[in-house]
Design a protein around this motif. Structure first.
Motif, short mmCIF file in Angstrom:
data_model
loop_
_atom_site.label_atom_id
_atom_site.label_comp_id
_atom_site.label_asym_id
_atom_site.label_seq_id
_atom_site.Cartn_x
_atom_site.Cartn_y
_atom_site.Cartn_z
N PHE A 197 4.30 -7.25 4.92
CA PHE A 197 3.09 -6.44 5.05
C PHE A 197 2.21 -6.56 3.80
N TYR B 14 -0.52 6.73 9.18
CA TYR B 14 -1.63 7.28 8.39
C TYR B 14 -2.19 8.60 8.91
N GLY C 150 8.10 0.40 -0.08
CA GLY C 150 7.20 1.21 0.72
C GLY C 150 7.70 1.43 2.14
N VAL C 151 7.29 0.55 3.04
CA VAL C 151 7.52 0.74 4.48
C VAL C 151 8.96 1.15 4.83
N ARG D 281 -1.03 1.16 -11.46
CA ARG D 281 -0.80 0.23 -10.36
C ARG D 281 -1.95 -0.76 -10.25
N HIS E 109 -4.21 4.75 -9.95
CA HIS E 109 -4.35 3.79 -8.86
C HIS E 109 -5.45 2.79 -9.22
N LEU F 146 1.62 -4.68 -7.35
CA LEU F 146 1.74 -4.97 -5.91
C LEU F 146 1.33 -6.42 -5.69
N GLY G 17 7.44 -6.18 -0.10
CA GLY G 17 8.46 -6.95 0.61
C GLY G 17 9.81 -6.98 -0.08
N GLN H 282 -0.04 9.87 -7.65
CA GLN H 282 -0.92 8.70 -7.77
C GLN H 282 -2.37 9.19 -7.73
N ASN I 272 6.39 -4.86 -6.40
CA ASN I 272 6.37 -4.26 -5.06
C ASN I 272 5.75 -5.23 -4.07
N ASN J 37 -5.90 -2.20 -4.74
CA ASN J 37 -6.30 -2.14 -3.32
C ASN J 37 -7.79 -1.91 -3.05
N ALA K 207 -1.60 8.34 -2.40
CA ALA K 207 -2.80 8.41 -3.22
C ALA K 207 -3.44 9.78 -3.06
N SER L 18 7.36 3.63 -3.18
CA SER L 18 5.98 3.17 -3.36
C SER L 18 5.00 4.21 -2.80
N PRO L 19 3.83 4.33 -3.40
CA PRO L 19 2.86 5.33 -2.91
C PRO L 19 2.42 5.02 -1.48
N MET L 20 2.46 6.01 -0.61
CA MET L 20 2.04 5.79 0.78
C MET L 20 1.26 6.96 1.36
N THR L 21 0.00 6.68 1.66
CA THR L 21 -0.90 7.63 2.31
C THR L 21 -0.36 7.98 3.68
C1 LIG Z 1 1.52 3.89 5.47
C2 LIG Z 1 1.17 3.22 4.16
C3 LIG Z 1 0.35 3.89 3.27
C4 LIG Z 1 0.07 3.31 2.01
N1 LIG Z 1 -0.67 4.03 1.11
C5 LIG Z 1 -0.79 3.58 -0.17
C6 LIG Z 1 -1.34 4.42 -1.17
O1 LIG Z 1 -1.69 5.58 -0.93
N2 LIG Z 1 -1.44 3.92 -2.42
C7 LIG Z 1 -1.02 2.64 -2.73
O2 LIG Z 1 -1.15 2.23 -3.88
N3 LIG Z 1 -0.47 1.85 -1.79
C8 LIG Z 1 -0.32 2.28 -0.53
N4 LIG Z 1 0.34 1.51 0.41
C9 LIG Z 1 0.97 0.26 -0.01
C10 LIG Z 1 2.44 0.47 -0.34
O3 LIG Z 1 2.60 1.32 -1.46
C11 LIG Z 1 3.13 -0.87 -0.65
O4 LIG Z 1 2.43 -1.45 -1.74
C12 LIG Z 1 3.13 -1.83 0.52
O5 LIG Z 1 3.58 -1.19 1.70
C13 LIG Z 1 4.01 -3.05 0.23
O6 LIG Z 1 5.33 -2.67 -0.12
P1 LIG Z 1 6.55 -2.69 0.95
O7 LIG Z 1 6.66 -4.11 1.45
O8 LIG Z 1 7.76 -2.28 0.20
O9 LIG Z 1 6.16 -1.79 2.07
C14 LIG Z 1 0.60 2.04 1.68
C15 LIG Z 1 1.39 1.37 2.62
C16 LIG Z 1 1.68 1.94 3.84
C17 LIG Z 1 2.57 1.22 4.81
#
Ligand SMILES: Cc1cc2nc3c(=O)[nH]c(=O)nc-3n(C[C@H](O)[C@H](O)[C@H](O)COP(=O)(O)O)c2cc1C
Length: 360
Positions: free
Chosen positions: A270, A345, A316-317, A226, A174, A263, A295, A99, A293, A177, A57, A22-25
């Motif tokens: 989370f 972050y 993601g996490v 997304r 994207h 999502l 959990g 993304q 996506n 959110n 992102a 999953s995308p994560m900043t």
């Molecule tokens: C550190 C962090 C950064 C994230 N950054 C983005 C992001 O850049 N773009 C996005 O669409 N979602 C972002 N998310 C959301 C995750 O992609 C994901 O949707 C969310 O963590 C739930 O999925 P999970 O339960 O598998 O973690 C971020 C989540 C975390 C924890």
């Protein structure tokens, strides 16, 4: 019955398994230039066991980016910064899409030479953000003029073209959110009276135009979108998400995209938001591959495939502290301790890519 470890084609992407990263900043790019830094090479390359990596992102323009250390894709230097990352992922046998992000009212003038952030309507997010000048209240954004929207759509196309030069396999738009495209979708946030406001069809127009622009660059089979129907991040809210996302699903369906990434977090995880889940209605009205996506791990993901709720899942996490997540899940190896949220972050290498693969 398919398992998470069976291959699947999502458009032109041939995934060896049905688990997407999953995308994560992570905030490790250069804040001034939004150029990816060398430490990001191994971070992504080590996660190449994902069926598909979706990057953090990534800003499509200076106007659209207001996050410390978030990367961009609007300059040549940013393209050059991404090239060794995509090459290293490919060398490890992986696939990676960028993304594409416009933050809208979640940005701040401190990031953009004093220019006010832009949004569907002049309504500020409650609370504060962090800018290069410190902790600041979110600003009241400037409502975009109707004739400015084509320019932002062109920025999506430009960033999509740069993603090609940077060696990506495709892109994800994207639309989640509370960022700009989501901000247009939702009726608590979008009070416009032009063709981009009012009906759900009108509020979906900008997302559809941005999607069309990147599809024009990549072909639909290398583009994902997304969405986050219920998530209230950045004060996103709509009075009737079921009705809105039925329109979104019907609008995006004819594009024949590689995938739609929804999502919608399961309770207890989370980013969970209360409310009647919308993804079943989306599944009904959206004809292409769908990724769920929020959990999802082995049990939840397997159940989603078995019930037909999804074709694949994004995680993601757990990917933060388990670079070899797919191998661990497949072999029944234990997962590493969760990563420290204070390193999520921002920061340096500590907590970023110092998590071992299993057994090492
Ligand atoms: C550190 C962090 C950064 C994230 N950054 C983005 C992001 O850049 N773009 C996005 O669409 N979602 C972002 N998310 C959301 C995750 O992609 C994901 O949707 C969310 O963590 C739930 O999925 P999970 O339960 O598998 O973690 C971020 C989540 C975390 C924890």
């Amino acid at each position: 019955m398919p398992t998470l470890f069976d291959p699947i084609a999502l458009g032109a992407f041939q995934l060896p398994n049905r688990i997407l990263m999953s995308p994560m900043t992570r905030g490790r790019a250069d804040t001034a230039t939004a150029v990816p830094t060398p430490m990001m090479i191994n971070y992504y390359a080590r996660r190449a066991d994902a069926g598909l990596i979706i990057t953090e992102a990534t800003g499509i323009s200076r106007q659209g980016l207001g996050w410390h250390g978030a990367p961009g894709l609007w300059t040549e230097a940013q393209v050059a910064g991404w090239q060794p990352i995509t090459a290293a992922v490919h060398k490890n046998g992986g696939r990676i899409v960028a993304q594409l992000w416009h933050m809208g009212r979640a940005s701040h003038s401190d990031f953009n030479d004093g220019a006010q952030p832009v949004a569907a309507s002049a309504i500020a997010i409650k609370g504060h953000t962090y800018t290069p000048l410190g902790k600041k209240e979110y600003e009241v954004p400037r409502a975009l003029e109707t004739n400015e929207i084509a320019g932002i759509v062109a920025d999506y196309a430009h960033a999509a073209a740069n993603a090609k030069l940077a060696g990506f396999d495709g892109v994800e738009v994207h639309g989640a959110n509370g960022y700009l495209l989501d901000n247009f979708l939702k009726n608590a946030n979008n009070k416009r009276t032009d063709q981009y406001g009012g009906s759900a069809e009108n509020r979906t127009r900008f997302l559809a135009e941005a999607t069309a622009a990147v599809v024009n660059v990549w072909g639909a089979d290398r583009v994902g979108v997304r969405i986050s129907p219920l998530n209230k991040f950045n004060d996103a809210a709509d009075s009737d998400p079921q009705a809105l996302y039925e329109v979104v699903a019907k609008t995006l369906s004819p594009f024949n995209l590689a995938f739609l990434d929804v999502l919608e977090t399961l309770p207890g995880h989370f980013m969970y938001t209360e409310g009647e889940p919308v993804h079943p209605a989306i599944r009904q009205h959206y004809k292409g591959p769908m990724v769920l996506n929020g959990g999802y791990l082995l049990d939840e993901g397997s159940a989603a495939l078995a019930s037909g709720a999804a074709d694949a899942i994004a995680i993601g996490v757990p990917y933060l502290s388990n670079p070899d997540l797919v191998s661990r899940l497949k072999n029944g190896w234990p997962l590493a301790a969760p990563s420290d949220p204070s390193t999520w972050y921002m920061g340096g290498t500590a907590g970023y890519d110092d998590h071992a693969v299993y057994g090492k």
